[in-house]
Design an enzyme around this catalytic site. Structure first.
Site, PDB file in Angstrom:
ATOM      1  N   SER A  27       0.823  -1.208   0.000  1.00  0.00           N
ATOM      2  CA  SER A  27       0.000   0.000   0.000  1.00  0.00           C
ATOM      3  C   SER A  27       0.861   1.264   0.000  1.00  0.00           C
ATOM      4  O   SER A  27       1.842   1.366   0.743  1.00  0.00           O
ATOM      5  CB  SER A  27      -0.905  -0.002   1.241  1.00  0.00           C
ATOM      6  N   SER A  29      -0.493   4.080   0.845  1.00  0.00           N
ATOM      7  CA  SER A  29      -1.174   5.007   1.758  1.00  0.00           C
ATOM      8  C   SER A  29      -0.335   5.414   2.966  1.00  0.00           C
ATOM      9  O   SER A  29      -0.375   6.584   3.362  1.00  0.00           O
ATOM     10  CB  SER A  29      -2.516   4.422   2.201  1.00  0.00           C
ATOM     11  N   THR A  74      -9.098  -1.630   2.421  1.00  0.00           N
ATOM     12  CA  THR A  74      -8.838  -1.935   1.013  1.00  0.00           C
ATOM     13  C   THR A  74      -9.156  -3.394   0.723  1.00  0.00           C
ATOM     14  O   THR A  74      -9.729  -4.101   1.566  1.00  0.00           O
ATOM     15  CB  THR A  74      -7.395  -1.492   0.640  1.00  0.00           C
ATOM     16  N   LYS A  78     -13.393  -4.219   1.647  1.00  0.00           N
ATOM     17  CA  LYS A  78     -14.321  -3.085   1.497  1.00  0.00           C
ATOM     18  C   LYS A  78     -15.795  -3.482   1.532  1.00  0.00           C
ATOM     19  O   LYS A  78     -16.611  -2.802   2.138  1.00  0.00           O
ATOM     20  CB  LYS A  78     -14.083  -2.371   0.159  1.00  0.00           C
ATOM     21  N   ASP A 114     -13.898   6.814  -2.614  1.00  0.00           N
ATOM     22  CA  ASP A 114     -13.343   6.516  -3.945  1.00  0.00           C
ATOM     23  C   ASP A 114     -14.028   7.329  -5.052  1.00  0.00           C
ATOM     24  O   ASP A 114     -13.364   7.881  -5.929  1.00  0.00           O
ATOM     25  CB  ASP A 114     -13.499   5.022  -4.269  1.00  0.00           C
ATOM     26  N   ALA A 140     -16.799  -3.730 -14.643  1.00  0.00           N
ATOM     27  CA  ALA A 140     -17.988  -3.708 -13.783  1.00  0.00           C
ATOM     28  C   ALA A 140     -17.684  -4.328 -12.422  1.00  0.00           C
ATOM     29  O   ALA A 140     -18.551  -4.911 -11.786  1.00  0.00           O
ATOM     30  CB  ALA A 140     -19.137  -4.443 -14.472  1.00  0.00           C
ATOM     31  N   TYR A 237      -2.092   2.492 -11.986  1.00  0.00           N
ATOM     32  CA  TYR A 237      -0.906   3.356 -11.857  1.00  0.00           C
ATOM     33  C   TYR A 237       0.394   2.547 -11.847  1.00  0.00           C
ATOM     34  O   TYR A 237       1.472   3.082 -11.677  1.00  0.00           O
ATOM     35  CB  TYR A 237      -0.993   4.275 -10.635  1.00  0.00           C
TER      36      TYR A 237
HETATM   37  P1  ATR Z   1     -11.587  -4.002  -8.903  1.00  0.00           P
HETATM   38  O1  ATR Z   1     -11.990  -4.004  -7.463  1.00  0.00           O
HETATM   39  O2  ATR Z   1     -10.184  -3.498  -9.128  1.00  0.00           O
HETATM   40  O3  ATR Z   1     -12.578  -3.326  -9.778  1.00  0.00           O
HETATM   41  P2  ATR Z   1     -12.636  -6.564  -9.686  1.00  0.00           P
HETATM   42  O4  ATR Z   1     -13.850  -6.296  -8.868  1.00  0.00           O
HETATM   43  O5  ATR Z   1     -11.988  -7.908  -9.591  1.00  0.00           O
HETATM   44  O6  ATR Z   1     -11.473  -5.530  -9.329  1.00  0.00           O
HETATM   45  O7  ATR Z   1     -12.973  -6.241 -11.212  1.00  0.00           O
HETATM   46  C1  ATR Z   1     -12.061  -6.458 -12.236  1.00  0.00           C
HETATM   47  C2  ATR Z   1     -12.615  -5.931 -13.564  1.00  0.00           C
HETATM   48  O8  ATR Z   1     -11.632  -6.159 -14.569  1.00  0.00           O
HETATM   49  C3  ATR Z   1     -13.881  -6.638 -14.014  1.00  0.00           C
HETATM   50  O9  ATR Z   1     -14.669  -5.745 -14.760  1.00  0.00           O
HETATM   51  C4  ATR Z   1     -13.309  -7.740 -14.926  1.00  0.00           C
HETATM   52  O10 ATR Z   1     -14.203  -8.211 -15.914  1.00  0.00           O
HETATM   53  P3  ATR Z   1     -15.239  -9.434 -15.593  1.00  0.00           P
HETATM   54  O11 ATR Z   1     -16.346  -8.846 -14.759  1.00  0.00           O
HETATM   55  O12 ATR Z   1     -15.702  -9.866 -16.946  1.00  0.00           O
HETATM   56  O13 ATR Z   1     -14.442 -10.487 -14.857  1.00  0.00           O
HETATM   57  C5  ATR Z   1     -12.210  -6.967 -15.596  1.00  0.00           C
HETATM   58  N1  ATR Z   1     -11.180  -7.850 -16.159  1.00  0.00           N
HETATM   59  C6  ATR Z   1     -10.202  -8.528 -15.494  1.00  0.00           C
HETATM   60  N2  ATR Z   1      -9.437  -9.215 -16.360  1.00  0.00           N
HETATM   61  C7  ATR Z   1      -9.947  -8.991 -17.607  1.00  0.00           C
HETATM   62  C8  ATR Z   1      -9.591  -9.400 -18.929  1.00  0.00           C
HETATM   63  N3  ATR Z   1      -8.550 -10.193 -19.157  1.00  0.00           N
HETATM   64  N4  ATR Z   1     -10.337  -8.953 -19.961  1.00  0.00           N
HETATM   65  C9  ATR Z   1     -11.379  -8.127 -19.761  1.00  0.00           C
HETATM   66  N5  ATR Z   1     -11.772  -7.694 -18.536  1.00  0.00           N
HETATM   67  C10 ATR Z   1     -11.061  -8.111 -17.474  1.00  0.00           C
END
Ligand code: ATR
Length: 297
Positions: A27, A29, A74, A78, A114, A140, A237
């Protein structure tokens, strides 16, 4: 010298805040908040707490027992925290997610900074969204939820593109009702994104595609769809400049990586705990030095 580290003195009077996560070792932070405390000469310190999900309840009881002023929360905690709070802000309740806990006289208040951090980060680059502006959001997941919620508050016309379309539909169905914003869900493909980006003012990548250790990857955004009127925000980042941002820059777009959102969500949390105006420039410099030091590890 260890870049990003600040020398602080901890005394009997020092107020303690920190971050709970699992893992929490990387982190940025602590570096960010301790630099702010040191610069302002505040008798405060910020420490990491590695808390496994099964220990959340005990860790939160520890905030009261140890009289911490508050914590950030984190991944992956969360979404697990809200039921343990004495009070939730409207934003945290609507999101079902807490990234900042404020401890006031034995009561734990859960907030989510956030989304406002995301909007403040855009404003720092001069992007003020107007109601009805079209915004394309890739992803999403958890970060997307906070971003989409903040965009709805701004009255944006949102298009969500996600690999798993059902997940995006569920997100839209949950967040859109009762707001003035609009959400459409589309598939995450080049042709669909080309069409969606034509009249968009902002593209936000909330997916992990392009993140370390796979910086050569990027979401399926056609290069020719990156027009000069488009602002491109990538929440990643690490690397500092993703492939998506490199292309955005080469196409003349305005762009931003995820550092400013990290700084701004932290600055809002800082103010909630301390009632002191945060030194955002100091916090940004501390994060940048910390990340540079880390990439040299
Ligand atoms: P965070 O908290 O960082 O948003 P998350 O809740 O695990 O992490 O969400 C990861 C996002 O990256 C999701 O939208 C995921 O798509 P899916 O819902 O289809 O799983 C997207 N993601 C991760 N790897 C991906 C890939 N190789 N191609 C397209 N989308 C990807």
């Amino acid at each position: 010298m260890n870049s990003g580290l600040t020398l602080i003195s901890v005394r009997g009077t020092t107020r303690i805040v920190g971050v709970m996560g699992y893992p929490v070792k990387h982190s940025a932070s602590p570096a960010m908040h301790n630099a702010a405390f040191a610069t302002l000469g505040m008798d405060w310190a910020y420490v990491p707490f590695e808390v496994a999900p099964e220990n959340i309840s005990a860790a939160l009881a520890g905030i009261r027992a140890l009289n911490l002023a508050g914590v950030n929360v984190t991944v992956p905690l969360k979404e697990l925290i809200p039921p343990f709070m004495d009070e939730l802000t409207d934003r945290a309740r609507l999101l079902g997610s807490v990234n900042t806990v404020i401890h006031r006289e034995g009561r734990l208040i859960g907030d989510s900074t956030d989304g406002p951090g995301f909007i403040a980060a855009l404003a720092y680059e001069g992007l003020i969204l107007k109601p009805g502006d079209k915004v394309v959001v890739l992803g999403a997941g958890g970060s997307s939820r906070a971003v989409v919620r903040a965009l709805l508050e701004a009255g944006s016309n949102i298009v969500i593109a996600n690999r798993n379309e059902e997940r995006a539909e569920a997100l839209a169905a949950e967040l859109a009702p009762g707001t003035s914003g609009k959400i459409a869900v589309v598939s995450l493909t080049e042709s669909v994104l080309r069409n969606a980006l034509t009249d968009a003012v902002l593209l936000v990548n909330t997916t992990s595609v392009g993140m370390h250790p796979k910086p050569e990857e990027m979401p399926p955004v056609p290069v020719d769809a990156l027009h000069v009127g488009l602002f491109v925000s990538d929440l990643i980042y690490n690397p500092y400049e993703t492939r998506l941002l490199f292309l955005a820059r080469s196409r003349g777009c305005r762009f931003q990586n995820g550092i400013e959102m990290l700084v701004r969500q932290g600055a809002i949390a800082f103010e909630r705990w301390t009632d002191v105006k945060p030194p955002a420039d100091v916090m940004r410099n501390a994060v940048q030095s910390y990340l540079q030091g880390r990439s040299a590890d």
